[in-house]
Scaffold this motif. Structure first.
Motif, PDB file in Angstrom:
ATOM      1  N   CYS A  46       0.747  -1.249  -0.047  1.00 32.79           N
ATOM      2  CA  CYS A  46       0.016  -0.111  -0.180  1.00 32.79           C
ATOM      3  C   CYS A  46       0.922   1.159  -0.141  1.00 32.79           C
ATOM      4  N   GLU A  55      -1.579   3.792  -3.507  1.00 41.55           N
ATOM      5  CA  GLU A  55      -2.410   5.229  -3.186  1.00 41.55           C
ATOM      6  C   GLU A  55      -2.641   6.017  -4.375  1.00 41.55           C
ATOM      7  N   CYS A  60      -5.072   3.478   2.169  1.00 40.68           N
ATOM      8  CA  CYS A  60      -5.646   3.058   1.051  1.00 40.68           C
ATOM      9  C   CYS A  60      -6.750   2.472   1.168  1.00 40.68           C
TER      10      CYS A  60
END
Length: 319
Positions: free
Chosen positions: A8, A13, A42
């Motif tokens: 993430c 993102e 996220c």
């Protein structure tokens, strides 16, 4: 298509979450990252316009808890092989961010997985989609390819790959894709952490590649025939790129990932279809990743030999 996202960081993102939101028929079924803050960020971004998606500290928990059709591997390159192997063991195809692995042997091990991963060489769906139809199917080609950007402006949490792996590998794959030919040799390579220059001999042409991760954003592609006549060209970045962002044009990164996710969704149909309306350009396979890493390793060797010509090891894996 239900996807899981492993890693993430910034690419998830800024890229995969908005791309999944924009893509037709794609939903994020779960996220995995050992860093709780990144994981939650996220999940919040997805929940703002999509549905709630659970978060997990590791990929094994994600794969055991939710059903996914595809695992997006967007963690740093050192983790790609292990994460893709976990997905394969669960019978799930992975979609691995570039570089597919830190070295050629890692790329070959990825290609040995079953199901075999796909590789996220997104310039195929940007300049590749823009230029390929203008390039004849036969005849010698000369390519000049440049990609530069300031790494610090991206704000990556962990990944700090050398320019050759971070930017150059995009251009290596794009050269092979635009010419539809295999790399043969590398010469004239100069490789530093933030910059790299090399010349790649291809089965039907020659590509001069220049990349940097410490300069302002610019992407320039020019394709000519043997006589020097321009067949196709593309230029992104600079003032024009900044103005495009200010007036609200879609982010090219998001557009490219959206197109790739939609194309993967089509490829997973039964029977599979690799041609999708709007962009009939093929996805990169693990074998393409092997070919690109073979050029990277030849470039490193050429640089060690003061630019001497080095033969590219031929890929043993098949698509």
């Amino acid at each position: 298509m239900r996807i899981g996202i492993a890693g993430c960081g910034r690419i998830a993102e800024r890229g995969y979450v908005p791309a999944a939101l924009a893509a037709e028929g794609v939903t994020i079924a779960g996220f995995a990252d050992p860093d709780g803050e990144r994981l939650d960020r996220c999940r919040r971004l997805w929940a703002e316009e999509g549905d709630e998606a659970p978060g997990f500290a590791d990929v094994a928990s994600l794969l055991a808890s939710v059903a996914v059709d595809l695992l997006v591997v967007s963690a740093p390159a050192d983790h790609h092989e292990a994460l893709a192997a976990e997905a394969a063991a669960a019978g799930v195809r992975s979609f691995v961010e570039k570089p597919p692995a830190p070295d050629l042997e890692g790329a070959r091990r990825l290609a040995d997985l079953d199901p075999q991963p796909l590789i996220a060489f997104n310039r195929r769906f940007l300049q590749g989609a823009e230029l390929r139809d203008s390039i004849p199917a036969e005849g010698w080609l000369e390519l000049d390819l440049e990609l530069r950007f300031r790494r610090d402006s991206w704000g990556a949490h962990e990944a700090h790959d050398e320019a050759l792996l971070d930017a150059g590998i995009h251009l290596i794959d794009l050269a092979c894709f635009l010419t539809d030919s295999a790399p043969i040799a590398v010469r004239g390579a100069e490789v530093k952490h933030e910059r790299a220059d090399l010349e790649v001999e291809l089965a039907r042409g020659r590509a001069r590649i220049s990349c940097a991760t410490d300069r302002s954003h610019r992407e320039a592609i020019r394709v000519t025939d043997r006589s020097g006549r321009t067949l196709a060209r593309s230029h992104w970045g600079g003032i024009g790129g900044r103005l495009a962002g200010l007036i609200g044009r879609p982010d090219p990164l998001v557009v490219s990932l959206q197109r790739q996710l939609e194309a993967v969704g089509v490829s997973l149909m039964d029977p599979p279809h690799f041609v999708q309306q709007g962009y009939p350009h093929r996805l990169a396979t693990a074998a393409d990743g092997v070919a690109a890493l073979a050029v990277v390793e030849a470039a490193r060797r050429s640089a060690e030999l003061n630019g001497a010509e080095v033969t590219v090891e031929q890929a043993e894996a098949t698509a």
